[in-house]
Design a protein around this motif. Structure first.
Motif, mmCIF file in Angstrom:
data_model
loop_
_atom_site.group_PDB
_atom_site.id
_atom_site.type_symbol
_atom_site.label_atom_id
_atom_site.label_comp_id
_atom_site.label_asym_id
_atom_site.label_seq_id
_atom_site.Cartn_x
_atom_site.Cartn_y
_atom_site.Cartn_z
ATOM 1 N N MET A 1 0.893 -1.245 -0.076
ATOM 2 C CA MET A 1 -0.197 0.036 0.028
ATOM 3 C C MET A 1 1.072 1.314 -0.101
ATOM 4 O O MET A 1 1.769 1.127 0.633
ATOM 5 C CB MET A 1 -0.878 -0.007 1.217
ATOM 6 C CG MET A 1 -2.121 -0.889 1.197
ATOM 7 S SD MET A 1 -2.813 -0.641 2.694
ATOM 8 C CE MET A 1 -2.150 -2.171 3.486
ATOM 9 N N SER A 2 0.553 2.207 -0.609
ATOM 10 C CA SER A 2 1.237 3.307 -0.669
ATOM 11 C C SER A 2 0.363 4.682 -0.397
ATOM 12 O O SER A 2 0.841 5.858 -0.557
ATOM 13 C CB SER A 2 1.663 3.747 -2.329
ATOM 14 O OG SER A 2 0.576 3.795 -3.010
ATOM 15 N N GLY A 27 9.167 10.618 -1.005
ATOM 16 C CA GLY A 27 8.932 10.211 -2.050
ATOM 17 C C GLY A 27 7.964 10.736 -3.144
ATOM 18 O O GLY A 27 7.370 11.887 -2.622
ATOM 19 N N HIS A 28 7.775 10.781 -4.400
ATOM 20 C CA HIS A 28 6.995 11.319 -5.217
ATOM 21 C C HIS A 28 5.607 11.066 -4.689
ATOM 22 O O HIS A 28 5.065 10.036 -4.482
ATOM 23 C CB HIS A 28 7.206 10.780 -6.693
ATOM 24 C CG HIS A 28 6.315 11.621 -7.366
ATOM 25 N ND1 HIS A 28 6.208 12.738 -7.934
ATOM 26 C CD2 HIS A 28 5.215 11.252 -8.185
ATOM 27 C CE1 HIS A 28 5.220 13.155 -8.954
ATOM 28 N NE2 HIS A 28 4.503 12.000 -8.871
ATOM 29 N N VAL A 29 4.592 12.237 -4.455
ATOM 30 C CA VAL A 29 3.467 11.899 -4.027
ATOM 31 C C VAL A 29 2.451 12.113 -5.381
ATOM 32 O O VAL A 29 2.616 13.042 -6.103
ATOM 33 C CB VAL A 29 3.195 13.309 -3.346
ATOM 34 C CG1 VAL A 29 1.642 13.413 -2.691
ATOM 35 C CG2 VAL A 29 3.932 12.997 -1.725
ATOM 36 N N ASP A 30 1.689 11.205 -5.565
ATOM 37 C CA ASP A 30 0.812 11.323 -6.593
ATOM 38 C C ASP A 30 -0.558 12.119 -6.280
ATOM 39 O O ASP A 30 -0.980 12.922 -7.210
ATOM 40 C CB ASP A 30 0.179 9.760 -6.918
ATOM 41 C CG ASP A 30 1.220 8.757 -7.549
ATOM 42 O OD1 ASP A 30 2.209 9.503 -8.376
ATOM 43 O OD2 ASP A 30 1.009 7.641 -7.628
ATOM 44 N N VAL A 31 -1.068 11.762 -5.146
ATOM 45 C CA VAL A 31 -2.110 12.516 -4.668
ATOM 46 C C VAL A 31 -2.005 13.070 -3.112
ATOM 47 O O VAL A 31 -1.753 12.260 -2.300
ATOM 48 C CB VAL A 31 -3.586 11.874 -4.914
ATOM 49 C CG1 VAL A 31 -4.687 12.419 -4.313
ATOM 50 C CG2 VAL A 31 -3.752 11.126 -6.415
ATOM 51 N N CYS A 32 -2.381 14.345 -2.859
ATOM 52 C CA CYS A 32 -2.407 14.617 -1.567
ATOM 53 C C CYS A 32 -3.937 15.438 -1.501
ATOM 54 O O CYS A 32 -4.353 16.297 -2.124
ATOM 55 C CB CYS A 32 -1.519 15.847 -1.440
ATOM 56 S SG CYS A 32 -1.412 16.500 0.264
ATOM 57 N N HIS A 33 -4.797 14.910 -0.690
ATOM 58 C CA HIS A 33 -6.174 15.119 -0.351
ATOM 59 C C HIS A 33 -6.277 15.845 1.104
ATOM 60 O O HIS A 33 -6.209 15.021 1.994
ATOM 61 C CB HIS A 33 -7.299 14.425 -0.795
ATOM 62 C CG HIS A 33 -8.624 14.671 -0.655
ATOM 63 N ND1 HIS A 33 -9.146 15.540 -1.324
ATOM 64 C CD2 HIS A 33 -9.455 14.115 0.201
ATOM 65 C CE1 HIS A 33 -10.347 15.703 -1.076
ATOM 66 N NE2 HIS A 33 -10.880 14.815 -0.234
ATOM 67 N N MET A 34 -6.941 16.945 1.343
ATOM 68 C CA MET A 34 -6.825 17.418 2.771
ATOM 69 C C MET A 34 -8.281 16.842 3.474
ATOM 70 O O MET A 34 -8.570 17.112 4.667
ATOM 71 C CB MET A 34 -6.968 18.805 2.791
ATOM 72 C CG MET A 34 -5.947 19.573 2.397
ATOM 73 S SD MET A 34 -4.573 18.926 3.543
ATOM 74 C CE MET A 34 -4.830 19.597 4.876
ATOM 75 N N SER A 50 3.764 7.295 -5.186
ATOM 76 C CA SER A 50 3.795 6.709 -6.317
ATOM 77 C C SER A 50 4.626 5.328 -5.849
ATOM 78 O O SER A 50 4.216 4.194 -6.375
ATOM 79 C CB SER A 50 4.870 7.242 -7.365
ATOM 80 O OG SER A 50 5.174 8.483 -7.171
ATOM 81 N N GLU A 51 5.166 5.202 -4.840
ATOM 82 C CA GLU A 51 5.917 3.788 -4.674
ATOM 83 C C GLU A 51 5.602 3.788 -3.013
ATOM 84 O O GLU A 51 5.722 4.472 -2.214
ATOM 85 C CB GLU A 51 7.323 4.294 -4.665
ATOM 86 C CG GLU A 51 7.916 4.365 -5.904
ATOM 87 C CD GLU A 51 7.715 3.269 -6.995
ATOM 88 O OE1 GLU A 51 7.860 1.968 -6.174
ATOM 89 O OE2 GLU A 51 7.747 3.460 -8.239
ATOM 90 N N PRO A 52 5.328 2.369 -2.633
ATOM 91 C CA PRO A 52 4.894 1.936 -1.164
ATOM 92 C C PRO A 52 6.152 2.269 -0.262
ATOM 93 O O PRO A 52 5.755 2.743 0.911
ATOM 94 C CB PRO A 52 4.773 0.363 -1.237
ATOM 95 C CG PRO A 52 4.492 -0.005 -2.738
ATOM 96 C CD PRO A 52 5.228 1.337 -3.529
ATOM 97 N N ARG A 53 7.329 2.281 -0.714
ATOM 98 C CA ARG A 53 8.566 2.820 0.112
ATOM 99 C C ARG A 53 8.352 4.224 0.417
ATOM 100 O O ARG A 53 8.785 4.494 1.588
ATOM 101 C CB ARG A 53 9.984 2.600 -0.805
ATOM 102 C CG ARG A 53 11.127 3.013 -0.194
ATOM 103 C CD ARG A 53 12.424 2.414 -0.925
ATOM 104 N NE ARG A 53 12.195 3.382 -2.106
ATOM 105 C CZ ARG A 53 13.118 4.294 -2.445
ATOM 106 N NH1 ARG A 53 14.322 4.057 -1.989
ATOM 107 N NH2 ARG A 53 13.162 4.946 -3.544
ATOM 108 N N GLY A 54 8.031 4.878 -0.168
ATOM 109 C CA GLY A 54 7.713 6.453 0.302
ATOM 110 C C GLY A 54 6.835 6.398 1.353
ATOM 111 O O GLY A 54 6.964 7.256 2.287
ATOM 112 N N ALA A 55 5.548 5.755 1.366
ATOM 113 C CA ALA A 55 4.716 5.625 2.500
ATOM 114 C C ALA A 55 5.451 5.042 3.723
ATOM 115 O O ALA A 55 4.847 5.555 4.834
ATOM 116 C CB ALA A 55 3.415 4.809 1.926
ATOM 117 N N ASP A 56 6.190 3.999 3.405
ATOM 118 C CA ASP A 56 6.947 3.559 4.571
ATOM 119 C C ASP A 56 7.680 4.517 5.334
ATOM 120 O O ASP A 56 7.816 4.356 6.560
ATOM 121 C CB ASP A 56 7.630 2.047 4.184
ATOM 122 C CG ASP A 56 6.515 0.981 3.758
ATOM 123 O OD1 ASP A 56 5.524 0.926 4.004
ATOM 124 O OD2 ASP A 56 6.989 0.176 2.937
#
Length: 105
Positions: A1-2, A27-34, A50-56
């Motif tokens: 999951m990202s 990491g690169h953010v695809d979507v940011c929603h408030m 974009s990548e699960p590693r960024g979320a982790d």
């Protein structure tokens, strides 16, 4: 999951761009929603990488207390929710658009 949900620390004055800029450190953010500022418990802000590693990496930094936005340490969790549905780019034959309504005048 990202995707991560911001479950605490965002104030009503926090903007999408501030949150996105802070999350782009990981990491690169695809979507940011408030989310829903009037009801953040039911519809919290969320960020999809974009990548699960960024979320982790973001979750690790948030848990360590190193992510501060508007002077507040935020809290977050991984999310299983999907974002809003993607809008189809295909033309709709059955519906009349604003252009057709205008031309009918």
């Amino acid at each position: 999951m990202s995707t991560i949900e911001i479950i605490g620390g965002c104030s009503s004055s926090t903007t999408r761009m501030i949150l996105k800029r802070e999350m782009e450190r990981f990491g690169h953010v695809d979507v940011c929603h408030m989310g829903n500022r009037d009801n953040p418990k039911d519809e919290p802000p969320w960020v999809r990488f974009s990548e699960p590693r960024g979320a982790d990496q973001a979750i690790e930094a948030i848990k360590a207390g190193t992510v501060i936005i508007d002077g507040l340490a935020i809290s977050a969790q991984k999310s299983n929710r999907r974002g809003p549905p993607l809008v189809s780019r295909e033309p709709r034959e059955a519906e009349i658009g604003s252009r057709e309504l205008f031309l009918q005048r």
